[in-house]
Design an enzyme around this catalytic site. Structure first.
Site, PDB file in Angstrom:
ATOM      1  N   GLU A   1       0.814  -1.221   0.000  1.00  0.00           N
ATOM      2  CA  GLU A   1       0.000   0.000   0.000  1.00  0.00           C
ATOM      3  C   GLU A   1       0.846   1.270   0.000  1.00  0.00           C
ATOM      4  O   GLU A   1       0.348   2.345  -0.345  1.00  0.00           O
ATOM      5  CB  GLU A   1      -0.980  -0.029   1.186  1.00  0.00           C
ATOM      6  CG  GLU A   1      -2.047  -1.107   1.004  1.00  0.00           C
ATOM      7  CD  GLU A   1      -2.964  -1.321   2.198  1.00  0.00           C
ATOM      8  OE1 GLU A   1      -4.123  -1.687   1.990  1.00  0.00           O
ATOM      9  OE2 GLU A   1      -2.515  -1.145   3.351  1.00  0.00           O
TER      10      GLU A   1
ATOM     11  N   GLY B   1     -12.446  -4.221   1.364  1.00  0.00           N
ATOM     12  CA  GLY B   1     -13.463  -5.143   0.882  1.00  0.00           C
ATOM     13  C   GLY B   1     -14.756  -4.364   0.654  1.00  0.00           C
ATOM     14  O   GLY B   1     -15.102  -3.477   1.434  1.00  0.00           O
TER      15      GLY B   1
ATOM     16  N   ILE C   1     -12.824 -10.223   6.390  1.00  0.00           N
ATOM     17  CA  ILE C   1     -14.203 -10.682   6.181  1.00  0.00           C
ATOM     18  C   ILE C   1     -14.312 -11.405   4.839  1.00  0.00           C
ATOM     19  O   ILE C   1     -13.983 -10.843   3.789  1.00  0.00           O
ATOM     20  CB  ILE C   1     -15.206  -9.501   6.247  1.00  0.00           C
ATOM     21  CG1 ILE C   1     -15.065  -8.726   7.573  1.00  0.00           C
ATOM     22  CG2 ILE C   1     -16.642  -9.999   6.035  1.00  0.00           C
ATOM     23  CD1 ILE C   1     -15.434  -9.478   8.842  1.00  0.00           C
TER      24      ILE C   1
ATOM     25  N   MET D   1      -9.471  -3.089   8.050  1.00  0.00           N
ATOM     26  CA  MET D   1      -8.997  -3.516   9.364  1.00  0.00           C
ATOM     27  C   MET D   1      -8.201  -2.454  10.133  1.00  0.00           C
ATOM     28  O   MET D   1      -7.579  -2.778  11.146  1.00  0.00           O
ATOM     29  CB  MET D   1      -8.151  -4.793   9.207  1.00  0.00           C
ATOM     30  CG  MET D   1      -8.924  -5.948   8.585  1.00  0.00           C
ATOM     31  SD  MET D   1      -7.937  -7.449   8.289  1.00  0.00           S
ATOM     32  CE  MET D   1      -7.593  -7.992   9.941  1.00  0.00           C
ATOM     33  N   GLU D   2      -8.172  -1.209   9.641  1.00  0.00           N
ATOM     34  CA  GLU D   2      -7.354  -0.187  10.309  1.00  0.00           C
ATOM     35  C   GLU D   2      -8.008   1.185  10.455  1.00  0.00           C
ATOM     36  O   GLU D   2      -7.674   1.949  11.379  1.00  0.00           O
ATOM     37  CB  GLU D   2      -6.016   0.021   9.540  1.00  0.00           C
ATOM     38  CG  GLU D   2      -5.101  -1.188   9.478  1.00  0.00           C
ATOM     39  CD  GLU D   2      -5.447  -2.160   8.355  1.00  0.00           C
ATOM     40  OE1 GLU D   2      -6.187  -1.743   7.419  1.00  0.00           O
ATOM     41  OE2 GLU D   2      -4.999  -3.325   8.407  1.00  0.00           O
TER      42      GLU D   2
ATOM     43  N   ASP E   1     -11.731  -6.647  -3.168  1.00  0.00           N
ATOM     44  CA  ASP E   1     -12.528  -7.887  -3.074  1.00  0.00           C
ATOM     45  C   ASP E   1     -13.932  -7.550  -2.582  1.00  0.00           C
ATOM     46  O   ASP E   1     -14.202  -6.418  -2.195  1.00  0.00           O
ATOM     47  CB  ASP E   1     -11.855  -8.884  -2.121  1.00  0.00           C
ATOM     48  CG  ASP E   1     -11.681  -8.309  -0.732  1.00  0.00           C
ATOM     49  OD1 ASP E   1     -10.621  -7.712  -0.450  1.00  0.00           O
ATOM     50  OD2 ASP E   1     -12.630  -8.394   0.070  1.00  0.00           O
TER      51      ASP E   1
HETATM   52  O1  OS5 Z   1      -4.720  -4.701   6.137  1.00  0.00           O
HETATM   53  C1  OS5 Z   1      -5.716  -5.677   5.996  1.00  0.00           C
HETATM   54  C2  OS5 Z   1      -7.050  -5.014   5.766  1.00  0.00           C
HETATM   55  N1  OS5 Z   1      -6.971  -4.651   4.374  1.00  0.00           N
HETATM   56  C3  OS5 Z   1      -8.270  -4.206   3.765  1.00  0.00           C
HETATM   57  C4  OS5 Z   1      -9.169  -5.305   3.284  1.00  0.00           C
HETATM   58  C5  OS5 Z   1     -10.028  -6.069   4.074  1.00  0.00           C
HETATM   59  N2  OS5 Z   1     -10.228  -6.097   5.416  1.00  0.00           N
HETATM   60  C6  OS5 Z   1     -11.154  -6.978   5.892  1.00  0.00           C
HETATM   61  N3  OS5 Z   1     -11.831  -7.842   5.109  1.00  0.00           N
HETATM   62  C7  OS5 Z   1     -11.667  -7.821   3.769  1.00  0.00           C
HETATM   63  N4  OS5 Z   1     -12.373  -8.656   2.980  1.00  0.00           N
HETATM   64  C8  OS5 Z   1     -10.732  -6.913   3.220  1.00  0.00           C
HETATM   65  N5  OS5 Z   1     -10.307  -6.663   1.951  1.00  0.00           N
HETATM   66  C9  OS5 Z   1      -9.364  -5.690   1.988  1.00  0.00           C
HETATM   67  C10 OS5 Z   1      -6.238  -5.672   3.697  1.00  0.00           C
HETATM   68  C11 OS5 Z   1      -5.509  -6.490   4.739  1.00  0.00           C
HETATM   69  C12 OS5 Z   1      -6.140  -7.850   4.815  1.00  0.00           C
HETATM   70  S1  OS5 Z   1      -5.235  -9.036   5.736  1.00  0.00           S
HETATM   71  C13 OS5 Z   1      -4.298  -9.717   4.462  1.00  0.00           C
HETATM   72  C14 OS5 Z   1      -3.161 -10.611   4.950  1.00  0.00           C
HETATM   73  C15 OS5 Z   1      -2.436 -11.158   3.772  1.00  0.00           C
HETATM   74  C16 OS5 Z   1      -1.095 -11.752   4.082  1.00  0.00           C
HETATM   75  N6  OS5 Z   1      -0.842 -12.660   5.013  1.00  0.00           N
HETATM   76  N7  OS5 Z   1       0.434 -13.006   4.940  1.00  0.00           N
HETATM   77  N8  OS5 Z   1       0.974 -12.296   3.980  1.00  0.00           N
HETATM   78  C17 OS5 Z   1       0.066 -11.523   3.408  1.00  0.00           C
HETATM   79  C18 OS5 Z   1       2.381 -12.464   3.566  1.00  0.00           C
HETATM   80  C19 OS5 Z   1       3.334 -11.778   4.478  1.00  0.00           C
HETATM   81  C20 OS5 Z   1       4.255 -12.511   5.162  1.00  0.00           C
HETATM   82  C21 OS5 Z   1       5.172 -11.869   6.002  1.00  0.00           C
HETATM   83  C22 OS5 Z   1       5.151 -10.482   6.150  1.00  0.00           C
HETATM   84  C23 OS5 Z   1       4.229  -9.744   5.461  1.00  0.00           C
HETATM   85  C24 OS5 Z   1       3.313 -10.393   4.600  1.00  0.00           C
END
Ligand code: OS5
Length: 233
Positions: A12, A78, A152, A172-173, A196
């Site tokens: 981001e 989302g 979600i 989420m923030e 999404d």
């Molecule tokens: O920051 C989180 C919230 N963001 C907005 C979002 C969202 N929030 C809630 N529900 C939804 N359907 C949403 N769609 C968009 C996006 C983000 C979501 S959490 C994503 C986690 C993905 C991830 N996990 N591991 N990695 C990526 C790899 C990694 C490994 C080590 C260090 C850093 C990344």
């Protein structure tokens, strides 16, 4: 004028660092803060890592340690509203924590005593965003954003969030950033591009569109920065 630009994930803020080019890196509270001078203003860029607590630490640090006077958030979200498609830009009019629940004491969802269900975003920054969008022929959707420490990916859950908070998008923030900024009287603006639909395909859609949607959001934030700096001259 010192302006913070914050994201939650590296993807981001990467387009912003690429655009602004030359920056210094300062490490603080197990996080990296990228500082630079741009057209006579100071900009501090950081990603918080995911979730409300991380966002709270970073927003507080940007204000209290770096002295930022405005905070712009750039990222992905989302969609709740079925009219929203991947890549659409949404701005928060107000934000709420959808996972905050002391309803057992008769309070509404999202409410804590001495607080309020919603945190309002800065009207002046929203006005600037709308005039930038008009000038550039970009559609901005103003909506309530719901925030919680959950990715979600379930229609029932997102429908509940829609019904309970009248929200059009979720993430989420944002509400954490909003609480910090309103508590410290720092104007803030939350921009998100849809990645999404918060449904059963959400994780696949998120993986596919995180980078492209994050770029769309960052590009608009850059235009806003230009406009804010022009106004301070
Ligand atoms: O920051 C989180 C919230 N963001 C907005 C979002 C969202 N929030 C809630 N529900 C939804 N359907 C949403 N769609 C968009 C996006 C983000 C979501 S959490 C994503 C986690 C993905 C991830 N996990 N591991 N990695 C990526 C790899 C990694 C490994 C080590 C260090 C850093 C990344």
């Amino acid at each position: 004028m010192k302006i913070a630009i914050m994201g939650a994930m590296p993807e981001e803020i990467e387009p912003l660092l690429e655009y602004f080019g030359k920056y210094k890196t300062i490490e603080y509270a197990k996080n990296k803060f990228y500082t630079l001078d741009y057209k006579g203003s100071e900009i501090v860029i950081a990603y918080s890592k995911i979730g409300k607590v991380n966002a709270t630490i970073t927003a507080t640090t940007l204000i209290e340690k770096f002295g930022c006077e405005k905070l712009l958030f750039s990222g992905v979200a989302g969609a709740i509203a079925s009219s929203l498609k991947v890549g659409d830009l949404v701005i928060a009019t107000k934000l709420s924590q959808h996972d905050l629940d002391i309803t057992a004491f008769g309070h509404p969802y999202g409410y804590v005593p001495e607080g309020s269900v919603y945190e309002e975003a800065d009207k002046e920054l929203i006005k600037i965003a709308k005039s930038v969008a008009l000038k550039e022929g970009i559609e901005l959707i103003e909506t309530i954003i719901a925030t919680g420490d959950q990715f979600i990916c379930e229609v029932e859950k997102k429908d509940w969030i829609q019904k309970t908070f009248d929200a059009g998008a979720l993430e989420m923030e944002g509400a954490a950033v909003a609480l910090v900024c309103n508590a410290l009287d720092v104007p803030f603006f939350i921009l998100r591009s849809i990645s999404d639909a918060a449904d059963m395909d959400a994780s696949f859609s998120f993986d596919e569109f995180l980078e492209s949607s994050a770029k769309i959001s960052a590009k608009f934030i850059i235009s806003m920065i230009e406009s804010i700096i022009d106004k301070t001259k």
